[in-house]
Design an enzyme around this catalytic site. Structure first.
Site, PDB file in Angstrom:
ATOM      1  N   LYS A  25       0.836  -1.212   0.000  1.00 12.64           N
ATOM      2  CA  LYS A  25       0.000   0.000   0.000  1.00 12.64           C
ATOM      3  C   LYS A  25       0.864   1.254   0.000  1.00 12.64           C
ATOM      4  CE  LYS A  25      -3.490   2.737   0.076  1.00 12.64           C
ATOM      5  NZ  LYS A  25      -4.530   2.809   1.106  1.00 12.64           N
ATOM      6  N   LYS A  55       0.038  11.704   5.411  1.00 11.42           N
ATOM      7  CA  LYS A  55       0.441  10.668   6.359  1.00 11.42           C
ATOM      8  C   LYS A  55       1.079   9.479   5.645  1.00 11.42           C
ATOM      9  CE  LYS A  55      -2.448   7.686   7.228  1.00 11.42           C
ATOM     10  NZ  LYS A  55      -2.873   6.351   6.725  1.00 11.42           N
TER      11      LYS A  55
END
Length: 340
Positions: A219, A287
């Site tokens: 990811k 993030k």
């Protein structure tokens, strides 16, 4: 607050052999050991119906929960804001008053929350998933968090008798609504097999990529690719607009060639329309790029383009645009170009 972690090098993913495919669903790794699967009710079509708890009913979690309801699963949701729980109930799901209440009868628990500390907060402690779920429950973390945290929490889950999978998703809000998410799964092969019917209800391309933490590593790579693509798409559109080109026509022809991509398809029109309603917020991509740059440094991998885009995303967030869709990075391109 996420407690400090030791600096450890990320485990390099092995090169597993492909065992076969089923549509777009690819299973990688060694043949799963024979383990008893969770006892659910099985219907004539071969789909196993489960009691599923979904913790986190945000932009992604709510449509995922609704699709699980549509697939026939019994779904109980918990969220900090009651309106999201009410929406799930209106779609045929059930609401819970706490995490403990949501997971007590669950066969499968899905967590979909923003960051590493949030995941740790919902699974740990006397009120968390690990302390209140039944032994043998499958825990699928669909959040995007640090790979090292995913591995540590996987170990904690196993100690508690919970079967963990890190299964972050890609595809944005529309992919969640359409049950067309790409899901990269880390964990035990047998647990991946046990989770198939639940994963199939929310995703289209579902791949077992290795042991615990591997899903989060893949990811992170996904977020690197997407961020760089968004940045260069914004630059291309600013370039086209500066020359007065018919941008609708330009994006159509570019989309049909080698420059075509999911990013161009899903984000190009948003940039043309200056419509940055969030499908995936810039603050979350900020993030994720922090995860990428930190993990790359640990692995001694150079990511020069990623590092530059990470700074551009950070600047956009610091200017107060963290709540915009990540296509809102285009605003930074326009500002740097002196254009509105």
């Amino acid at each position: 607050m996420d407690r400090p972690q030791p600096r450890t090098r990320l485990r390099r993913l092995h090169r597993p052999r492909i065992q076969g495919t089923g549509g777009n669903r690819v299973r990688l790794g060694h043949p799963p050991a024979r383990r008893p699967l969770i006892h659910h009710q099985t219907f004539s079509k071969g789909t196993t119906m489960s009691n599923v708890a979904v913790i986190g009913l945000g932009i992604m979690g709510l449509p995922m929960a609704i699709n699980l309801v549509k697939a026939g699963h019994t779904v109980t949701g918990f969220n900090r804001s009651q309106d999201k729980i009410d929406k799930l109930v209106s779609e045929g799901g059930q609401g819970a008053t706490s995490i403990a209440d949501a997971v007590k009868d669950a066969d499968v628990v899905i967590t979909m929350v923003p960051d590493s500390p949030d995941v740790e907060g919902v699974v740990s402690g006397k009120d968390g998933v690990f302390a209140n779920a039944k032994k043998g429950t499958l825990w699928i973390d669909a959040s995007s968090i640090r790979p090292d945290v995913a591995k540590r929490l996987s170990d904690d889950a196993q100690e508690a008798g919970i079967r963990p999978l890190d299964a972050p998703v890609s595809g944005g809000e529309q992919g969640a609504i359409n049950a067309a998410l790409s899901i990269m799964v880390g964990g035990e092969a047998a647990d991946f097999e046990a989770a198939q019917d639940v994963l199939n209800a929310v995703g289209k391309t579902i791949v077992h990529v290795g042991p615990a933490g591997s899903g989060q590593t893949v990811k992170a790579a996904n977020q690197l690719i997407v961020a760089v693509n968004i940045q260069v798409l914004g630059e291309a559109i600013a370039f086209l607009e500066a020359y007065g080109v018919d941008t609708d026509a330009a994006l159509k022809v570019l989309g049909g060639g080698l420059a075509g991509s999911k990013v161009l398809e899903q984000k190009g029109q948003k940039m043309l329309d200056r419509n940055f309603d969030p499908g995936f917020r810039l603050a979350l991509h900020h993030k994720d790029l922090g995860i990428v740059t930190s993990a790359a440094r640990e692995a001694n991998v150079a990511v020069p383009l990623g590092a530059v885009v990470a700074q551009l995303v950070a600047a956009t967030v610091n200017q107060g645009d963290g709540g915009l869709d990540h296509s809102g990075l285009f605003k930074q391109v326009l500002q740097l170009s002196g254009r509105k």
